[in-house]
Design a protein around this motif. Sequence first.
Motif, PDB file in Angstrom:
ATOM      1  N   TYR A 105      15.377 -23.642   2.685  1.00  0.00           N
ATOM      2  CA  TYR A 105      15.837 -24.279   1.226  1.00  0.00           C
ATOM      3  C   TYR A 105      15.060 -26.207   1.379  1.00  0.00           C
ATOM      4  CZ  TYR A 105      20.356 -27.763   2.688  1.00  0.00           C
ATOM      5  OH  TYR A 105      20.417 -28.853   2.998  1.00  0.00           O
ATOM      6  N   GLN A 106      15.280 -26.324   2.452  1.00  0.00           N
ATOM      7  CA  GLN A 106      14.872 -27.959   2.462  1.00  0.00           C
ATOM      8  C   GLN A 106      13.251 -28.024   2.176  1.00  0.00           C
ATOM      9  OE1 GLN A 106      14.996 -29.784   5.958  1.00  0.00           O
ATOM     10  NE2 GLN A 106      16.563 -31.515   5.175  1.00  0.00           N
ATOM     11  N   ALA A 131       9.291 -20.335   1.432  1.00  0.00           N
ATOM     12  CA  ALA A 131      10.172 -20.955   1.644  1.00  0.00           C
ATOM     13  C   ALA A 131      11.043 -20.293   0.891  1.00  0.00           C
ATOM     14  CB  ALA A 131      10.412 -22.523   1.196  1.00  0.00           C
ATOM     15  N   LEU A 132      10.695 -19.259  -0.401  1.00  0.00           N
ATOM     16  CA  LEU A 132      12.156 -18.839  -1.244  1.00  0.00           C
ATOM     17  C   LEU A 132      11.721 -17.784  -0.857  1.00  0.00           C
ATOM     18  CD1 LEU A 132      10.710 -19.384  -5.360  1.00  0.00           C
ATOM     19  CD2 LEU A 132      13.168 -20.224  -4.115  1.00  0.00           C
ATOM     20  N   ALA A 133      10.691 -16.913   0.289  1.00  0.00           N
ATOM     21  CA  ALA A 133      11.007 -15.403   0.847  1.00  0.00           C
ATOM     22  C   ALA A 133      12.416 -15.465   1.818  1.00  0.00           C
ATOM     23  CB  ALA A 133      10.216 -15.103   1.350  1.00  0.00           C
ATOM     24  N   ARG A 137      16.666 -14.212   2.389  1.00  0.00           N
ATOM     25  CA  ARG A 137      16.956 -13.909   2.814  1.00  0.00           C
ATOM     26  C   ARG A 137      18.789 -14.374   3.037  1.00  0.00           C
ATOM     27  NH1 ARG A 137      13.348 -14.301   6.782  1.00  0.00           N
ATOM     28  NH2 ARG A 137      14.311 -16.104   7.763  1.00  0.00           N
ATOM     29  N   GLU A 138      18.762 -16.165   3.534  1.00  0.00           N
ATOM     30  CA  GLU A 138      19.650 -16.278   4.037  1.00  0.00           C
ATOM     31  C   GLU A 138      21.037 -17.102   2.735  1.00  0.00           C
ATOM     32  OE1 GLU A 138      20.333 -16.848   7.170  1.00  0.00           O
ATOM     33  OE2 GLU A 138      18.235 -17.247   7.591  1.00  0.00           O
ATOM     34  N   ALA A 139      20.275 -16.273   1.240  1.00  0.00           N
ATOM     35  CA  ALA A 139      21.606 -16.265  -0.063  1.00  0.00           C
ATOM     36  C   ALA A 139      21.625 -14.780   0.337  1.00  0.00           C
ATOM     37  CB  ALA A 139      20.596 -16.624  -1.106  1.00  0.00           C
ATOM     38  N   THR A 140      21.363 -13.959   0.397  1.00  0.00           N
ATOM     39  CA  THR A 140      21.675 -12.782   0.089  1.00  0.00           C
ATOM     40  C   THR A 140      22.751 -12.790   0.987  1.00  0.00           C
ATOM     41  OG1 THR A 140      19.615 -11.370  -0.173  1.00  0.00           O
ATOM     42  CG2 THR A 140      21.067 -10.099   0.593  1.00  0.00           C
ATOM     43  N   LEU A 141      22.441 -12.950   2.419  1.00  0.00           N
ATOM     44  CA  LEU A 141      23.919 -13.226   3.975  1.00  0.00           C
ATOM     45  C   LEU A 141      24.911 -13.771   3.228  1.00  0.00           C
ATOM     46  CD1 LEU A 141      23.424 -13.634   7.646  1.00  0.00           C
ATOM     47  CD2 LEU A 141      25.149 -14.877   6.040  1.00  0.00           C
ATOM     48  N   LEU A 176      15.620 -23.231  -8.570  1.00  0.00           N
ATOM     49  CA  LEU A 176      16.788 -21.686  -7.411  1.00  0.00           C
ATOM     50  C   LEU A 176      17.549 -20.408  -7.925  1.00  0.00           C
ATOM     51  CD1 LEU A 176      18.446 -23.935  -4.157  1.00  0.00           C
ATOM     52  CD2 LEU A 176      16.343 -22.830  -4.329  1.00  0.00           C
ATOM     53  N   PRO A 177      16.705 -19.200  -7.830  1.00  0.00           N
ATOM     54  CA  PRO A 177      17.462 -18.241  -8.358  1.00  0.00           C
ATOM     55  C   PRO A 177      18.977 -17.634  -8.487  1.00  0.00           C
ATOM     56  CG  PRO A 177      16.544 -17.160  -6.200  1.00  0.00           C
ATOM     57  CD  PRO A 177      16.323 -19.170  -6.351  1.00  0.00           C
ATOM     58  N   LEU A 178      19.447 -18.952  -8.606  1.00  0.00           N
ATOM     59  CA  LEU A 178      21.051 -19.186  -8.391  1.00  0.00           C
ATOM     60  C   LEU A 178      21.476 -17.493  -9.032  1.00  0.00           C
ATOM     61  CD1 LEU A 178      22.790 -22.435  -7.370  1.00  0.00           C
ATOM     62  CD2 LEU A 178      21.763 -20.096  -6.233  1.00  0.00           C
TER      63      LEU A 178
END
Length: 204
Positions: A105-106, A131-133, A137-141, A176-178
């Motif tokens: 995210y940084q 960075a969004l890609a 990936r991390e947000a899915t986890l 961010l696409p929360l």
Amino acid sequence: MANPIKIIGASLSQNVRKPLAVAHHLGLDVESVMAAPGDDTIKAANPSGRIPAMDDNGFHLSESVAIMIYLAGKAGNALYPEDVQTRALVNQWLFWDVAHWTPAYQPIQFERAIKPMLDMGDPDETVVAAALAKFEREATLLNAALDGKDWLGGGEPTLADFAAGAGLTYAAPMELPLDDYPNIKAWNGRVMGLEGFKKTAQGQ
């Protein structure tokens, strides 16, 4: 009488917010000392010049996660559980935050939040897209890990929530696409509702 624990660094930094929020959550006597990276104030406590740094009456420490663990050890609390397996899971998320979440995210934070704050020009959306890609990936986890849970460590907040949650400090200006990650969105609301985060919100 001991002086307050000093957390040194730019208050805009989410990495400075992490230990400050923990200290406030625990009710520790803490003072936020404003300093930019490389300032003499920082170097006195951390020769690398990086933020944050801590000065606990002459005991100096750097790295946000190390400071958080130290603060949690100052008094009995549930933020860093004694149970070896629960603590191992908290450590897993702390290491994930440093190795994967923060680097994801940084760049978005810098382009979309920090540059406008510092009048550094328009965001580079090519950098943001790359960075969004990684973020997705991390947000899915993270979203999957929070399924059916209020907190990463289980039934109550731990250092894992403070570390990973601080990364969403600028979620709105970062765009961010929360909404795509409902578990994260709900968890983020709980994190930001903790007293330590309320007391470290900008303007407090």
